[in-house]
Design a protein around this motif. Structure first.
Motif, mmCIF file in Angstrom:
data_model
loop_
_atom_site.group_PDB
_atom_site.id
_atom_site.type_symbol
_atom_site.label_atom_id
_atom_site.label_comp_id
_atom_site.label_asym_id
_atom_site.label_seq_id
_atom_site.Cartn_x
_atom_site.Cartn_y
_atom_site.Cartn_z
ATOM 1 N N GLY A 147 -3.146 13.204 0.290
ATOM 2 C CA GLY A 147 -2.861 11.986 -0.440
ATOM 3 C C GLY A 147 -4.009 10.992 -0.343
ATOM 4 N N THR A 148 -4.003 10.065 -1.268
ATOM 5 C CA THR A 148 -5.017 9.008 -1.268
ATOM 6 C C THR A 148 -4.313 7.663 -1.060
ATOM 7 O OG1 THR A 148 -6.372 10.238 -2.845
ATOM 8 C CG2 THR A 148 -6.819 7.883 -2.613
ATOM 9 N N SER A 149 -4.778 6.933 -0.068
ATOM 10 C CA SER A 149 -4.171 5.630 0.230
ATOM 11 C C SER A 149 -4.649 4.593 -0.811
ATOM 12 C CB SER A 149 -4.577 5.170 1.628
ATOM 13 O OG SER A 149 -3.985 3.922 1.928
ATOM 14 N N ILE A 150 -3.696 3.918 -1.402
ATOM 15 C CA ILE A 150 -4.001 2.913 -2.437
ATOM 16 C C ILE A 150 -3.345 1.593 -2.070
ATOM 17 C CG2 ILE A 150 -3.701 2.265 -4.866
ATOM 18 C CD1 ILE A 150 -3.817 5.176 -5.611
ATOM 19 N N CYS A 151 -4.139 0.526 -2.077
ATOM 20 C CA CYS A 151 -3.622 -0.801 -1.818
ATOM 21 C C CYS A 151 -3.886 -1.680 -3.046
ATOM 22 C CB CYS A 151 -4.296 -1.425 -0.585
ATOM 23 S SG CYS A 151 -3.852 -0.624 0.968
ATOM 24 N N PRO A 152 -2.852 -2.070 -3.750
ATOM 25 C CA PRO A 152 -3.036 -2.911 -4.970
ATOM 26 C C PRO A 152 -3.745 -4.209 -4.658
ATOM 27 C CG PRO A 152 -0.812 -2.020 -4.805
ATOM 28 C CD PRO A 152 -1.463 -1.775 -3.466
ATOM 29 N N CYS A 181 0.839 -1.195 0.000
ATOM 30 C CA CYS A 181 0.000 0.000 0.000
ATOM 31 C C CYS A 181 0.879 1.253 0.000
ATOM 32 C CB CYS A 181 -0.913 0.014 1.228
ATOM 33 S SG CYS A 181 -2.045 -1.399 1.335
ATOM 34 N N PHE A 182 0.358 2.342 -0.602
ATOM 35 C CA PHE A 182 1.110 3.597 -0.642
ATOM 36 C C PHE A 182 0.145 4.775 -0.630
ATOM 37 C CE2 PHE A 182 0.110 2.621 -5.013
ATOM 38 C CZ PHE A 182 -0.184 3.838 -5.588
ATOM 39 N N VAL A 183 0.700 5.953 -0.382
ATOM 40 C CA VAL A 183 -0.097 7.180 -0.370
ATOM 41 C C VAL A 183 0.184 7.943 -1.656
ATOM 42 C CG1 VAL A 183 -0.595 9.339 0.821
ATOM 43 C CG2 VAL A 183 -0.012 7.286 2.137
ATOM 44 N N ASP A 184 -0.837 8.031 -2.505
ATOM 45 C CA ASP A 184 -0.689 8.691 -3.801
ATOM 46 C C ASP A 184 -0.830 10.210 -3.613
ATOM 47 O OD1 ASP A 184 -0.544 9.264 -6.461
ATOM 48 O OD2 ASP A 184 -2.585 8.647 -6.923
ATOM 49 N N MET A 185 0.296 10.915 -3.693
ATOM 50 C CA MET A 185 0.293 12.355 -3.468
ATOM 51 C C MET A 185 0.122 13.167 -4.753
ATOM 52 S SD MET A 185 0.488 12.814 -0.222
ATOM 53 C CE MET A 185 0.740 14.583 -0.258
ATOM 54 N N ASN A 186 0.450 12.583 -5.882
ATOM 55 C CA ASN A 186 0.359 13.365 -7.126
ATOM 56 C C ASN A 186 -0.826 12.963 -8.006
ATOM 57 O OD1 ASN A 186 1.263 10.927 -8.161
ATOM 58 N ND2 ASN A 186 3.380 11.648 -8.391
ATOM 59 N N GLY A 187 -1.635 12.016 -7.526
ATOM 60 C CA GLY A 187 -2.880 11.696 -8.209
ATOM 61 C C GLY A 187 -2.765 10.901 -9.491
ATOM 62 N N ASN A 188 -1.624 10.219 -9.712
ATOM 63 C CA ASN A 188 -1.503 9.438 -10.947
ATOM 64 C C ASN A 188 -1.825 7.959 -10.747
ATOM 65 O OD1 ASN A 188 0.734 8.552 -9.561
ATOM 66 N ND2 ASN A 188 2.222 9.118 -11.134
ATOM 67 N N GLY A 189 -2.162 7.563 -9.514
ATOM 68 C CA GLY A 189 -2.600 6.202 -9.241
ATOM 69 C C GLY A 189 -1.506 5.164 -9.116
ATOM 70 N N VAL A 190 -0.230 5.585 -9.205
ATOM 71 C CA VAL A 190 0.889 4.639 -9.045
ATOM 72 C C VAL A 190 1.883 5.232 -8.068
ATOM 73 C CG1 VAL A 190 0.624 3.664 -11.358
ATOM 74 C CG2 VAL A 190 2.162 5.611 -11.006
ATOM 75 N N TRP A 191 2.691 4.329 -7.455
ATOM 76 C CA TRP A 191 3.716 4.809 -6.521
ATOM 77 C C TRP A 191 4.861 5.441 -7.300
ATOM 78 C CZ3 TRP A 191 8.918 3.858 -5.779
ATOM 79 C CH2 TRP A 191 9.465 4.388 -4.599
ATOM 80 N N ASP A 192 5.356 6.583 -6.800
ATOM 81 C CA ASP A 192 6.456 7.293 -7.455
ATOM 82 C C ASP A 192 7.591 7.549 -6.473
ATOM 83 O OD1 ASP A 192 5.422 7.974 -10.228
ATOM 84 O OD2 ASP A 192 3.805 8.781 -8.984
ATOM 85 N N ALA A 193 8.796 7.453 -6.982
ATOM 86 C CA ALA A 193 9.973 7.772 -6.168
ATOM 87 C C ALA A 193 10.134 9.271 -5.999
ATOM 88 C CB ALA A 193 11.230 7.181 -6.818
#
Length: 206
Positions: free
Chosen positions: A201-206, A130-142
């Protein structure tokens, strides 16, 4: 015998004369040193070319970034990019110029990865975590930065990359890239022309 002795003496005299003959020495010396001379001269010109392009790029990107940080910059970013591109192509007409902008809530967020739950404790993000999507693109970013200029009080990383074919073929001859690529980045904070937007941010769990 006398004839053979005279012939031998004549040949020795001729060889000595040839050894003392200096005609054409300058041409031979120039032929030996010219490749090195040309390599130094053209190599210096090529380095100077790259330095000049970088200098023009630095000045252009700093001017464009300052204008982008104003409220008026929110609607004329394309115009500012065109001005930078024109400045580069004035000194390097064949250059390819690309632009990227990423915005952040504060300076400390620049280059920071999005938060994630390190389930297996390996210190890196895995696609099942799971990750917190801060930029709204729906994927984890470095890098959590959002694409674009952002808004009031946002921090913007403005990067311009110039790529051009070098004048001379020495680079390719020595196994170096034929094209020179020069990236230049500047970081500025937008002016406080309005209240800064709150980022959630939006929490996303694949």
């Amino acid at each position: 015998m006398a004839w053979r002795a005279m012939h031998h003496r004549f040949r020795r005299l001729r060889e000595r004369a040839l050894l003392r003959d200096q005609r054409g020495v300058s041409a031979v010396e120039f032929g030996l040193t010219a490749p090195i001379l040309f390599l130094v001269v053209f190599g210096t010109l090529q380095v100077a070319q790259g330095y000049y392009v970088r200098t023009v790029l630095t000045g252009s990107i700093n001017a464009a970034a300052r204008k982008s940080s104003l409220q008026s910059g929110q609607t004329n970013s394309t115009t500012l990019d065109t001005l930078v591109s024109n400045s580069i192509k004035f000194v390097m007409p064949t250059a390819s110029v690309t632009f990227t902008r990423k915005n952040y809530a504060e300076f400390s967020a620049v280059g920071t990865p999005e938060d994630f739950t390190d389930t297996n404790k390996n210190g890196t993000y895995d696609s099942t975590e799971c990750f917190v999507d801060m930029n709204g693109n729906g994927v984890w970013d470095a890098d959590m930065g959002k694409t674009g200029l952002g808004g009031a009080n946002d921090v913007v990383v403005y990067t311009v990359t110039v790529s051009y074919k070098q004048w001379f073929g020495f680079a390719k001859m020595f196994g170096l890239p034929e094209y020179q690529t020069i990236p230049q980045t500047t970081i500025l904070k937008n002016q406080p022309f309005a209240t800064q937007s709150t980022r959630t941010g939006t929490s996303i769990c694949p």
